[in-house]
Design an enzyme around this catalytic site. Structure first.
Site, PDB file in Angstrom:
ATOM      1  N   ASP A 224      24.772  84.888 -64.822  1.00 57.50           N
ATOM      2  CA  ASP A 224      26.067  84.238 -65.052  1.00 57.50           C
ATOM      3  C   ASP A 224      27.207  85.242 -64.871  1.00 57.50           C
ATOM      4  O   ASP A 224      28.224  84.957 -64.241  1.00 57.50           O
ATOM      5  CB  ASP A 224      26.122  83.541 -66.432  1.00 57.50           C
ATOM      6  CG  ASP A 224      25.569  84.382 -67.568  1.00 57.50           C
ATOM      7  OD1 ASP A 224      25.016  85.473 -67.317  1.00 57.50           O
ATOM      8  OD2 ASP A 224      25.689  83.951 -68.736  1.00 57.50           O
ATOM      9  N   ASP A 248      19.682  81.922 -53.954  1.00 57.34           N
ATOM     10  CA  ASP A 248      20.215  80.779 -53.190  1.00 57.34           C
ATOM     11  C   ASP A 248      21.671  80.542 -53.580  1.00 57.34           C
ATOM     12  O   ASP A 248      22.558  80.416 -52.724  1.00 57.34           O
ATOM     13  CB  ASP A 248      19.369  79.537 -53.493  1.00 57.34           C
ATOM     14  CG  ASP A 248      19.861  78.298 -52.769  1.00 57.34           C
ATOM     15  OD1 ASP A 248      20.181  78.412 -51.569  1.00 57.34           O
ATOM     16  OD2 ASP A 248      19.944  77.225 -53.396  1.00 57.34           O
TER      17      ASP A 248
HETATM   18  C1  LIG Z   1      17.554  73.803 -47.739  1.00 56.34           C
HETATM   19  C2  LIG Z   1      17.082  74.610 -48.901  1.00 56.34           C
HETATM   20  C3  LIG Z   1      15.611  74.388 -49.117  1.00 56.34           C
HETATM   21  C4  LIG Z   1      17.397  76.105 -48.753  1.00 56.34           C
HETATM   22  C5  LIG Z   1      17.032  76.856 -50.025  1.00 56.34           C
HETATM   23  O1  LIG Z   1      17.329  76.388 -51.129  1.00 56.34           O
HETATM   24  O2  LIG Z   1      16.443  77.929 -49.911  1.00 56.34           O
HETATM   25  C6  LIG Z   1      18.836  76.459 -48.414  1.00 56.34           C
HETATM   26  O3  LIG Z   1      19.727  76.119 -49.408  1.00 56.34           O
HETATM   27  C7  LIG Z   1      18.943  77.933 -48.092  1.00 56.34           C
HETATM   28  O4  LIG Z   1      19.740  78.622 -48.734  1.00 56.34           O
HETATM   29  O5  LIG Z   1      18.262  78.397 -47.174  1.00 56.34           O
HETATM   30 MG   LIG Z   2      21.098  77.670 -49.916  1.00 63.97          MG
END
Ligand SMILES: CC(C)[C@H](C(=O)O)[C@@H](O)C(=O)O
Ligand SMILES: [Mg+2]
Ligand SMILES: NC(=O)c1ccc[n+]([C@@H]2O[C@H](COP(=O)([O-])OP(=O)(O)OC[C@H]3O[C@@H](n4cnc5c(N)ncnc54)[C@H](O)[C@@H]3O)[C@@H](O)[C@H]2O)c1
Length: 357
Positions: A224, A248
């Site tokens: 965070d 992500d």
């Molecule tokens: C589409 C999805 C599965 C993917 C992930 O979450 O890894 C995307 O957001 C990324 O960042 O490559």
């Molecule tokens: Mg992503």
């Protein structure tokens, strides 16, 4: 020596941006006599339409044989109501896990020409150059058990498992320490060790690894706070290492520091340095088919491919220099447009990079 490149355009803007990157790869292939050969296959929604599966056997077989893969993006609203196992995203996740592409490198670099395209003040982002090392084949994305179950009360409960083994943490830790050694020698490990046991262990293992890399300064930060620090003072970071889901999220956040998610490339590598390369963004259904998507993240992903999987540093640098040159020329797709610049289409941007090569 012939090296096989598999192109996986996918869905939405995927085919539009991959077409431009393919032209760029073809050009450096000739210029630098790289001996690359290209093949194309279906993945994601495009594969569902054709073969009723997001990752056809034939695509997986070609992916395993390829020296490197360039992927556009997968997904779109027309497939959002499918069961999880049949969704386009499973094609991407299946490639990552089947090829054991555990190390996801997401560099966020601000091109000086784009300082005004960032939503942050120029002094906060100017000179920004950070590398997010995201673990890609474990954590809550792949942990078992998972699903939706019915409780005795009759209420449904959705659940996922956030799990990492020691060896999974150690191998991504090593990639991150080595990346830091080659850069500014600072590594920040991002976790939630104040709440989640799995990340308490993550932190312990990073501390343990530190002894093997005495020249790297290791710090730890809760996720965070990291999300906050990334917009407050992003230049405090050099390399960030984190798990699958935190990575992500933080990488999309870092993308915006560089002006647009359309600028952020990525490499996903396995232990043999075989790699899949893709922009960090998705299939952008809202702009698909309009010819306005920014192809630079994909073109820069092709440069990463040349660097990391094919050992062609000169060709990689040539592409990166060409991208910088078109930005110097004032060419901008809509997402990075600013006053006084010239707005161009996806194709015109690709053509300009070709010309700059
Ligand atoms: C589409 C999805 C599965 C993917 C992930 O979450 O890894 C995307 O957001 C990324 O960042 O490559
Ligand atoms: Mg992503
Ligand atoms: N690696 C991947 O294949 C990948 C990554 C993320 C999301 N997705 C999928 O993509 C679909 C859409 O997801 P989303 O809307 O959350 O994220 P997205 O990244 O596709 O789009 C978010 C916003 O950024 C813009 N954008 C993205 N790429 C751009 C580019 N190259 N040029 C200009 N603008 C760009 C879009 O127009 C949109 O407004 C979903 O199905 C999602 O699962 C796939």
């Amino acid at each position: 020596m012939s090296r096989k490149i598999l192109m996986l355009p996918g869905d939405g803007i995927g085919p539009e941006i991959v077409a431009e990157a393919e032209k760029v790869l073809n050009k450096v292939n000739d210029q630098f006599s790289l001996g690359l050969s290209f093949e194309t296959a279906l993945v994601g929604g495009a594969a569902i339409e054709e073969d009723d599966t997001p990752l056809p056997e034939s695509t997986l077989a070609k992916a395993k044989e390829a020296d490197a893969i360039l992927l556009g993006a997968v997904g779109g609203p027309q497939w959002d109501s499918l069961p999880m196992a049949k969704r386009p995203e499973k094609g991407l996740l299946g490639l990552r896990s089947n090829l054991q592409l555990f190390a996801n490198l997401r560099p966020a670099i601000l091109y000086p020409q784009l300082a005004s395209a960032s939503s942050l003040k120029p002094e906060v982002v100017s000179g920004l150059d950070i590398m997010i090392v995201r673990e890609l084949t474990g954590g809550i994305y792949f942990g078992q058990p998972r699903g939706v179950r019915e409780l005795e009360s009759g209420e449904r409960q959705g659940y996922n498992t956030y799990a990492y083994t020691e060896s999974e943490i150690r191998r991504i830790g090593r990639v991150a320490f080595e990346a830091a050694q080659q850069r500014g020698k600072k590594l920040c490990s991002v976790d939630k060790a104040n709440v989640l046991e799995v990340t308490v262990m993550w932190r312990e293992i990073m501390e343990d690894l530190k002894r093997e890399y005495p020249d790297v300064e290791l710090s730890h930060m809760y996720v965070d706070n990291a999300a906050m620090q990334l917009v407050r003072a992003p230049k405090q970071f050099d390399v960030i290492v984190t798990g699958n889901m935190f990575g992500d999220i933080l990488s999309d956040e870092a993308a915006m520091l560089t002006g647009s998610i359309g600028m952020l490339p990525s490499a996903s590598l396995n232990a043999q340095k075989q790699g899949m390369y893709e922009p960090c963004h998705g299939s952008a259904p809202d702009i698909a088919g309009k010819g306005i998507a920014n192809p630079l993240a994909t073109i820069l992903s092709a440069a990463m491919m040349l660097r990391y999987s094919l050992g062609e540093e000169k060709a990689a640098e040539a592409i990166e220099a060409a991208v910088s040159k078109v930005l110097d020329q004032g060419l901008r797709t809509a997402d990075i447009m600013s006053e006084g610049a010239e707005k161009v289409s996806t194709r015109a941007m690709g053509e300009a990079v070709l010309a700059a090569l």
